[in-house]
Structures are given as C-alpha cells and as structure tokens.
Design an enzyme around this catalytic site. Structure first.
Site, mmCIF file in Angstrom:
data_model
loop_
_atom_site.group_PDB
_atom_site.id
_atom_site.type_symbol
_atom_site.label_atom_id
_atom_site.label_comp_id
_atom_site.label_asym_id
_atom_site.label_seq_id
_atom_site.Cartn_x
_atom_site.Cartn_y
_atom_site.Cartn_z
ATOM 1 N N THR A 190 48.723 40.033 48.695
ATOM 2 C CA THR A 190 47.737 39.643 47.553
ATOM 3 C C THR A 190 48.620 39.549 46.224
ATOM 4 O O THR A 190 49.632 40.807 46.006
ATOM 5 C CB THR A 190 46.501 40.008 47.413
ATOM 6 O OG1 THR A 190 46.940 41.349 46.651
ATOM 7 C CG2 THR A 190 45.657 39.276 48.119
ATOM 8 N N GLU A 191 48.707 37.921 45.588
ATOM 9 C CA GLU A 191 49.727 38.255 43.761
ATOM 10 C C GLU A 191 49.548 37.799 42.637
ATOM 11 O O GLU A 191 49.561 38.983 41.608
ATOM 12 C CB GLU A 191 50.131 36.893 44.109
ATOM 13 C CG GLU A 191 51.400 37.099 45.306
ATOM 14 C CD GLU A 191 51.672 35.506 45.479
ATOM 15 O OE1 GLU A 191 51.581 34.566 44.484
ATOM 16 O OE2 GLU A 191 52.297 35.190 47.118
ATOM 17 N N GLY A 216 43.285 48.679 50.964
ATOM 18 C CA GLY A 216 43.444 48.632 49.655
ATOM 19 C C GLY A 216 42.204 49.054 49.486
ATOM 20 O O GLY A 216 42.152 49.906 50.131
ATOM 21 N N ASP A 218 37.906 49.654 47.203
ATOM 22 C CA ASP A 218 36.604 49.059 47.272
ATOM 23 C C ASP A 218 36.438 48.085 46.415
ATOM 24 O O ASP A 218 36.225 47.215 46.860
ATOM 25 C CB ASP A 218 35.516 50.266 46.371
ATOM 26 C CG ASP A 218 35.011 50.790 47.357
ATOM 27 O OD1 ASP A 218 35.332 51.576 48.741
ATOM 28 O OD2 ASP A 218 35.184 52.745 46.598
ATOM 29 N N GLU A 223 36.461 42.053 47.432
ATOM 30 C CA GLU A 223 37.398 40.579 47.282
ATOM 31 C C GLU A 223 36.457 39.991 48.645
ATOM 32 O O GLU A 223 35.882 38.684 48.538
ATOM 33 C CB GLU A 223 38.406 40.899 47.296
ATOM 34 C CG GLU A 223 38.932 40.915 45.244
ATOM 35 C CD GLU A 223 40.028 40.206 44.629
ATOM 36 O OE1 GLU A 223 41.228 39.679 46.068
ATOM 37 O OE2 GLU A 223 40.672 40.888 44.402
ATOM 38 N N GLU A 530 33.167 47.295 39.431
ATOM 39 C CA GLU A 530 33.780 46.448 39.002
ATOM 40 C C GLU A 530 33.156 46.286 37.908
ATOM 41 O O GLU A 530 31.485 46.437 37.811
ATOM 42 C CB GLU A 530 33.732 44.903 39.328
ATOM 43 C CG GLU A 530 34.773 44.777 40.627
ATOM 44 C CD GLU A 530 35.812 44.247 40.301
ATOM 45 O OE1 GLU A 530 35.863 43.455 38.584
ATOM 46 O OE2 GLU A 530 36.842 45.141 40.737
#
Ligand SMILES: Nc1ncnc2c1ncn2[C@@H]1O[C@H](COP(=O)(O)OP(=O)(O)OP(=O)(O)O)[C@@H](O)[C@H]1O
Ligand SMILES: CCCCCCCCCCCCC/C=C/[C@@H](O)[C@H](CO)NC(=O)CCCCC
Ligand SMILES: [Ca+2]
Length: 568
Positions: A190-191, A216, A218, A223, A530
């Site tokens: 991912t960028e 990655g 959580d 995502e 989040e």
C-alpha cells in the site's frame, strides 16, 4: 471418537535411515518405526487431531492429519538421502544412496506451544521408484481434494504498520510458505492509508481470488473488512446507510499476517500474533466466521467494528496516541498511563437491546474456542429468527419493549464483539465474549476513584474478574445506542438543566476554553483503533458477516483414550 479411515497406502519406507511402517488414509498420514511396540495416543485436542508423536524405548509413532499437510516434494537422489528432516545436510553413506534411490518430503503443521504452528518436514526414502511416485501422487490427490484450501490470494502489505516490518515479515516468513504450498499471490504494497480499502471497493477483480490477506495490524484488517463489506452490499443492492438493513455476508475469507501494534483480531482468533502460524492457517484453508457491528449516526453509515468500540478511556487513549505514531507500539502504553492519570469521565445515555433466547452470558467461565458450540447454536437461532420475522430482532412491538436505558457518568463505555485478547491483555476486555454469536458485550465503567479504576484496568492482565466491581456492569446485547449528554433529546436536556444547570453551562464553557483545565464534555469513539467523527451512535451486530482464515483458539490437548491409529 475419531477412528482411522480405510488405508490408501501402507508401505515400508525409510526415515533417517531407519525402517518405518508408513500409512496413508483419507484423514491421516502415520509413520512408525519398525519393531516398535504398538503405542497408544492419549492426547488429542477436543476439536481436531494434531500431529502426534510419542516416543517409547522401542521407537516412535507420528500421526499427521492430511488436512495439516502443507505439501509434498519429490527429492532428487542427493536430496533424498542427504538432507535431514530439519533441512540441514548430513554425510551420505554409500550404502544409503544405493538402498534409497527415491525420496519424497512431506511438509506439515507442527504445534510448538502457546498456539504457535511451525512448518516441519519429514523425508521418506525407498528403493522402489514406482512406489515412491505412488506415494507422491496419492498425497497430492488428497491435498487437491481439499476444497477449502485457497489457490490464489490477493495480498495487501502495509509497510508502515507496527514496527514497520510488514514487508520484511511477508517476504522472509510468509511468501516462501505460500510458494511451497503452491498458492499463487497478487501482492500490493500500500502507498497510502485506505489504499487497500479503495482498491477492494472498486478495482480488485475478486472473482479471481479465494481470499484476501492483509499484512499489518488491526487498522489494516479494518480496511479489508470495509472494502469487502462495501463491495458485497453494493453488488447486492443493499443500502448501507440504513441501520435496519440486513447485510449480505462476504464470501471471500480474510487472512491476517500480524505486523501491527495491537494485533488484537489475529490474537483473539488464532491465539498468538505470529506470522508463520497465521500463514499456515491460511494454507490449510481454515475458516472462522466473525460478527461485525455496523455503526450509524442519524441514518448515516460511519464504520464497521469487529473488536472494540470504546468511548471515554479507550477513545481518549487512541486520540492521544495518534499524535505519537512515531513512538510505534509504545504509544499506547504512554497514552494509557497519561489518560489514566487524567481521569476524565463523561455523561450520557446508553440504551441497549439485550441478547435474549441465545446461549452464553458475559460472566461465563467457558471461553470461545475452536469449534465453539455457542457460536454455532446462536448463529442457527438468529438465522431461524430472521427467517421467521424477516428481521433478526423478533416482532417489532416486542423489540421496542425490550430496550433498556441507563443514564450516568462513565469513565469508559466499551463494546467488545470478541474477547479483544492481545499481548497486552491475554484474556481481553471481555474474556467470555464470542467471535461469532451475533452479540457484543457492553461494558459500562461508571465514575469511580482513580484507585478503583486502576484495580479494574489491572484485572485485564490478571486472573481476577474485571466485572466483579460495584462500578462496572456488563450486558450482552444485539444492538445499542449512545448519546452524550449534550446530544440528548430536548426533554432530557430540560430535565438535566433543572437538575444541574450550573454545571451544564460551566462544562460547555470549558469545552470552548480548554485552557481552564476543566474536564471536557465529549470523548471520541475508538472503533477498532480508528477515531469516529460522531459521538452519538447507533450500533447493530451482524452475526457472522465475515470469515477469516483461522479456526479460533485451539484447546490444549485433553487426556483421552483413543483408538490407536498406529496399531496397524
Ligand atoms: N502505505 C500506507 N501509508 C500510510 N498509512 C497506511 C498505509 N497503508 C495502510 N495505512 C494505514 O495505517 C494504519 C495503521 O496500520 P496497521 O493497522 O497496519 O498498524 P498499527 O496501527 O500499528 O497496528 P494496530 O492497528 O494493530 O494497532 C491503518 O489505519 C491503515 O489505514
Ligand atoms: C495504567 C495501566 C493500564 C493497563 C491496561 C491494560 C488493559 C489492556 C486492554 C487492552 C484492550 C485492547 C483492545 C483492542 C483494541 C483494538 O481494537 C485497537 C486497534 O488495534 N487498539 C487500541 O485501541 C489500543 C488500545 C490500547 C489500550 C492500552
Ligand atoms: Ca460476538
């Protein structure tokens, strides 16, 4: 009791230059040193049969379920007689080479304690080439027949999660295992944040894949969940903004290679946050359903949550820690201590719909484990109820009557849809919560002294019950709503103003002038790591909406007298 099924092959092969009796059935591969007395295998986990090895004076017997074989590799002459089971090399005696013209190596799952899995291998040699080929093709046929195994995976790597090791972890520990298992992968590093989510929503050709893997923490898992759920609902014509709509379950399974700061979802579904273990669960094609909460504000969709929705303490810890991302995983410890000392409480109203007529309570001593019957039974009950009433909440009038309301001052309001076990708290926020029972555990921690709150927090890390305290209550719910004090209805507000007019006005002033040091009126919601933009929310649990490449935490082996698969 599991009985060994009919044998497909039974041969004398050599393992480390010793003659072994080797057998293959549809469910088990076993090898036993010739001349060893029949051995009984008293250890077996409750829900699956792991590889077993028992030694006695006269030898050893190994049992590997076919479902836990990773792959079979044909060895050339040199490999077959020269390579050890552990991958190192040994000197080859001339006689060995002459005796063992053909060899094949079986790679399989080995349990190494604390829920960790490793890839072990054993090399079988024999003088008969045809027999060797028969073994290889038979094992390959067995593996190809396992329909649940993924053949092609879409992999997203967050290079910046946790200690920024995601790319290295995948390349060094996971990719070689996928290669061995013959799994094809499309890898995207991912960028930017939400790259994976947006790619899944609009671009990814999902039909090509048997699953999606995230490397990655959580946040990265979140995502993937958002991308897949969104795509599934749009394809199925479901209005995601309507909190009452039943969501369509996602068909693709998700694998998590842990490389984040908390790794709570991986830990709570596998029992450890170890990349190799997770890769092996993906390879063997495990499947673990999982509940998802939808979070709405005024009929507008905000986010999905699978682990923690936390207002007050956990919301404040997250808000504070986001400014300290540079500290890596230690930011949570720093902000945790800081927010504990700050000791803010928040006022508001919580209403909830208790989970009735299903198995389990948040104070149970039993835990959600691999093959959990509570999750299976509740999943059935809820889908039967949904069919009967066209909603999973029962007839409308009944549902309305069942809502409960609590107003108060809270240090923390947490909803744990799963235990939220993680290395920081191995039993989690709600130790008896279930991964796939269609409920979330609503934990209300009322205003109390710092000392009492510390006692409560510390119990997350010990055996003591964190709910057994006068200022803590816990409810297993299907749905809940929260409104902070200043978002309450006009009539509620009038009542509050009459009761406590001065404080109301004072705290509003202090929100506008933080420098005065008075406690703020609002916290934020921590939604799986989040921050949510709204404080007034409507949360609904969707039973078993997504599936993971996991099997839940395995029980330790229990003592049982088994039919002996080695006594053949
Ligand atoms: N290339 C990227 N650049 C910046 N941010 C990214 C990138 N890829 C993903 N992200 C975002 O980084 C955030 C954190 O990632 P991740 O969850 O992997 O690690 P973490 O926050 O350290 O771990 P945890 O969520 O377990 O606490 C996620 O919310 C994700 O959206
Ligand atoms: C002063 C002593 C404090 C001792 C407290 C120990 C209690 C630990 C409980 C841990 C609960 C973790 C819940 C998981 C939440 C994840 O969805 C989320 C995203 O990764 N992580 C956090 O918000 C990170 C939250 C980290 C909180 C510390
Ligand atoms: Ca649940």
């Amino acid at each position: 009791m599991e009985r060994p099924s009919r044998l497909l092959l039974l041969s004398e092969l050599r393992v480390r230059n010793a003659a072994h009796s080797v057998s293959l059935s549809r469910s088990l591969l076993t090898w036993k040193r010739r001349g060893s007395s029949p051995l009984y295998h008293p250890f077996r986990p409750r829900f699956c049969l792991p590889r077993l090895r028992r030694r006695s004076d006269s030898g050893s017997c190994h049992i590997v379920p076919v479902s836990e074989i990773i792959s079979v590799r044909e060895e050339d002459e040199e490999n077959g007689s020269g390579r050890r089971d552990d991958g190192s090399w040994k000197k080859i005696k001339e006689r060995d080479v002459k005796d063992c013209r053909q060899a094949f190596t079986v790679l399989y799952v080995e349990r190494s304690g604390q829920h960790r899995w490793r890839c072990a291998e054993v090399t079988f040699t024999c003088s008969d080439t045809t027999l060797c080929q028969r073994w290889i093709s038979n094992i390959r046929e067995q593996l190809a027949a396992i329909a649940s195994r993924p053949r092609r995976l879409l992999v997203y790597i967050n290079p910046f999660g946790g200690k920024r090791q995601g790319k290295r972890v995948y390349e060094q520990k996971v990719a070689p295992l996928f290669l061995q298992a013959g799994i094809f992968t499309d890898v995207i590093v991912t960028e930017y944040a939400n790259h994976a989510r947006d790619h899944l929503r609009t671009e990814a050709e999902l039909k090509q894949f048997d699953g999606v893997v995230c490397v990655g923490g959580d946040g990265m898992f979140s995502e993937i969940v958002h991308g897949l759920i969104w795509r599934t609902q749009i394809d199925g014509g479901v209005d995601v903004n309507c909190p009452d709509e039943a969501l369509l379950p996602c068909s693709l399974r998700i694998g998590i290679i842990p490389a984040g700061s908390t790794d709570c979802i991986c830990f709570a579904t596998v029992g450890t946050n170890d990349p190799v273990t997770s890769a092996l669960h993906i390879i063997v094609g495990d499947s673990q359903p999982m509940d998802v909460c939808s979070v709405h504000h005024n009929n507008t969709f905000l986010r999905y949550s699978v682990s923690l929705l936390g207002y007050g303490f956990y919301g404040d810890v997250l808000t504070d820690s986001e400014r300290k991302r540079w500290m890596g995983p230690a930011r949570y410890d720093f902000s945790g201590v800081k927010m504990f000392l700050t000791h803010h409480y928040y006022e508001g109203t919580v209403s909830y719909l208790p989970a009735r007529g299903i198995l389990g309570t948040p104070r149970d001593t039993a835990r959600c484990r691999s093959g959990c019957v509570v999750c299976q039974r509740n999943g059935q009950l809820l889908s039967e109820r949904a069919e009967r009433y066209e909603t999973d909440e029962g007839p409308d009038g009944e549902t309305e009557r069942e809502w409960r309301t609590i107003r108060g001052k809270f240090l923390a309001i947490n909803a744990a849809s799963m235990s939220c076990a993680c290395p920081r708290s191995p039993k989690g926020l709600s130790p008896a919560a279930h991964l796939a029972d269609g409920t979330t555990d609503l934990i209300l921690v009322r205003k109390c002294s710092r000392f009492d709150f510390l006692r409560h927090l510390l119990r997350h890390t010990s055996k003591d019950d964190q709910f057994d305290m006068t200022f803590v209550e816990v409810h297993r719910v299907r749905r809940f709503r929260f409104a902070p004090r200043h978002c309450q209805s006009d009539s509620d507000l009038e009542l509050d103003l009459q009761e406590n007019g001065k404080r109301q006005i004072f705290s509003q002033i202090c929100r506008d002038h933080p420098a005065c040091g008075c406690a703020p009126s609002y916290s934020s919601w921590n939604c799986d790591g989040e921050i949510l933009t709204h404080t007034a929310i409507d949360v609904r649990v969707h039973c078993q909406l997504v599936k993971l490449f996991a099997r839940g935490i395995e029980e330790p082996a229990v003592f049982e007298d088994l039919t002996n698969p080695c006594a053949i």
